[in-house]
Design a protein around this motif. Structure first.
Motif, PDB file in Angstrom:
ATOM      1  N   GLN A 303       0.824  -1.197   0.000  1.00 54.56           N
ATOM      2  CA  GLN A 303       0.000   0.000   0.000  1.00 54.56           C
ATOM      3  C   GLN A 303       0.863   1.253   0.000  1.00 54.56           C
ATOM      4  O   GLN A 303       0.516   2.271  -0.642  1.00 54.56           O
ATOM      5  CB  GLN A 303      -0.933  -0.010   1.231  1.00 54.56           C
ATOM      6  N   GLN A 307       0.729   4.206  -2.739  1.00 53.85           N
ATOM      7  CA  GLN A 307       0.539   5.594  -2.324  1.00 53.85           C
ATOM      8  C   GLN A 307       1.639   6.492  -2.887  1.00 53.85           C
ATOM      9  O   GLN A 307       1.380   7.635  -3.303  1.00 53.85           O
ATOM     10  CB  GLN A 307       0.515   5.673  -0.796  1.00 53.85           C
ATOM     11  N   ASP A 310       0.748   7.221  -6.423  1.00 55.08           N
ATOM     12  CA  ASP A 310      -0.359   8.190  -6.471  1.00 55.08           C
ATOM     13  C   ASP A 310       0.149   9.614  -6.224  1.00 55.08           C
ATOM     14  O   ASP A 310      -0.293  10.575  -6.881  1.00 55.08           O
ATOM     15  CB  ASP A 310      -1.427   7.822  -5.437  1.00 55.08           C
TER      16      ASP A 310
END
Length: 328
Positions: A303, A307, A310
């Motif tokens: 994750q 992230q 992103d």
């Protein structure tokens, strides 16, 4: 033994013979008794007067004769009379003992007929039950076959449903659920093998305005073109391309570091820019955020890697779009 042979074996004792026998007994018994008593009296008191001895002897003979005759009548003559009467009755009305006596009586014959009928009816019932059981087994076999077919169809539907659940309906590439599973799997493998893993998040620039200008049908065609381009560019077995939703896509590239992934993605941007939509509906541009995990630059979790990509995409958007930004 027949009645005739039984009657012939018995002595012929009739009423006339019984009367003659009774007469001889009445004469012989007193005479014999008198001789015995006289001899006994003479031996005891031979010197008594003859008149007294005869009187006493006559009295004793009379008493003993009467007693003997009563005993003979009771023990001998009476049973003989009954036997004679029975023989005469048998001779007058014989009961035939013929083979017909072995034939069952009418009541027994009827009972045997009822038993035979009940057995035939029970046999017929058992036969019918056997036929019903066979028919039931055939029906069960058919139902089992239909159940197997239904189970096979259900399994096929479930596989198709699972495939649809893991596939984006519009573009045909993997959806976000399939991508999340692949990201966790490949991130653990890169950690275990101390390998490389690059992750790129791609977003079409100003796609909402594109939809407003050309319509959602053209927008869907544009998304399908981008998905086809991604599939053609990333064809390795380990590569995963997916649509996260809307106009946002993602590419997971195991074994690629930052530099290798950057070169491939820049080429992809150029190909998308050169892609012409039908009827001159405008050009598409792509903003990309790229992050790469390596032993020199590890991430704590999958994750965290997503992230970082992103955040790099956010930087590319705010830096003017149509560009690739690298995660710090």
């Amino acid at each position: 033994m027949s009645t005739e042979s039984l009657a012939e074996s018995l002595p012929r004792v009739g009423p006339r013979r019984l009367g003659s026998l009774r007469l001889r007994l009445m004469l012989g018994v007193p005479l014999l008794t008198g001789l015995v008593v006289a001899a006994f009296e003479w031996s005891l008191g031979g010197f008594e007067p003859l008149r007294e001895m005869l009187a006493r002897t006559g009295l004793l003979v009379l008493l003993l004769s009467a007693a003997q005759l009563l005993l003979v009548e009771t023990l001998l003559l009476r049973p003989l009379r009954r036997l004679a009467a029975g023989c005469e009755a048998m001779e007058s009305a014989p009961v035939p003992l013929t083979p017909e006596a072995d034939v069952p009586a009418p009541g027994l014959t009827a009972e045997l007929d009822r038993i035979g009928h009940a057995m035939r009816r029970a046999r017929g019932s058992l036969w019918q039950q056997d036929q019903d059981a066979r028919e039931l087994r055939r029906e069960l076999a058919q139902q089992r076959h239909l159940l197997e077919e239904a189970r096979s169809a259900l399994d096929a539907n479930q596989r198709e449903l699972a495939s649809l659940v893991r596939t984006d309906v519009l573009t045909g590439i993997a959806n976000q659920r399939a991508f999340d599973e692949a990201l966790r799997r490949e991130f653990k493998r890169a950690q275990r093998q101390r390998g490389l893993l690059a992750l790129a998040v791609l977003d079409l620039d100003q796609f909402k305005q594109f939809n407003l200008a050309h319509g959602t049908a053209v927008g869907d065609q544009a998304l399908q073109r981008v998905a086809t381009l991604l599939n053609e560019r990333f064809q390795r077995d380990t590569d995963v391309v997916a649509r996260l939703g809307g106009e946002e896509f993602v590419a997971l590239l195991p074994g690629f570091g930052m530099a290798e992934a950057q070169g491939v993605l820049e080429s992809l941007r150029d190909e998308l820019r050169a892609l012409r939509l039908p009827d001159g509906q405008g050009d598409l541009t792509l903003s990309v955020g790229l992050a790469a995990a390596s032993p020199a630059h590890p991430y704590l979790s999958a994750q965290a890697l997503l992230q970082a990509a992103d955040e790099a995409l956010y930087i590319a958007k705010h830096a003017g779009r149509d560009r690739l930004s690298l995660a710090a």
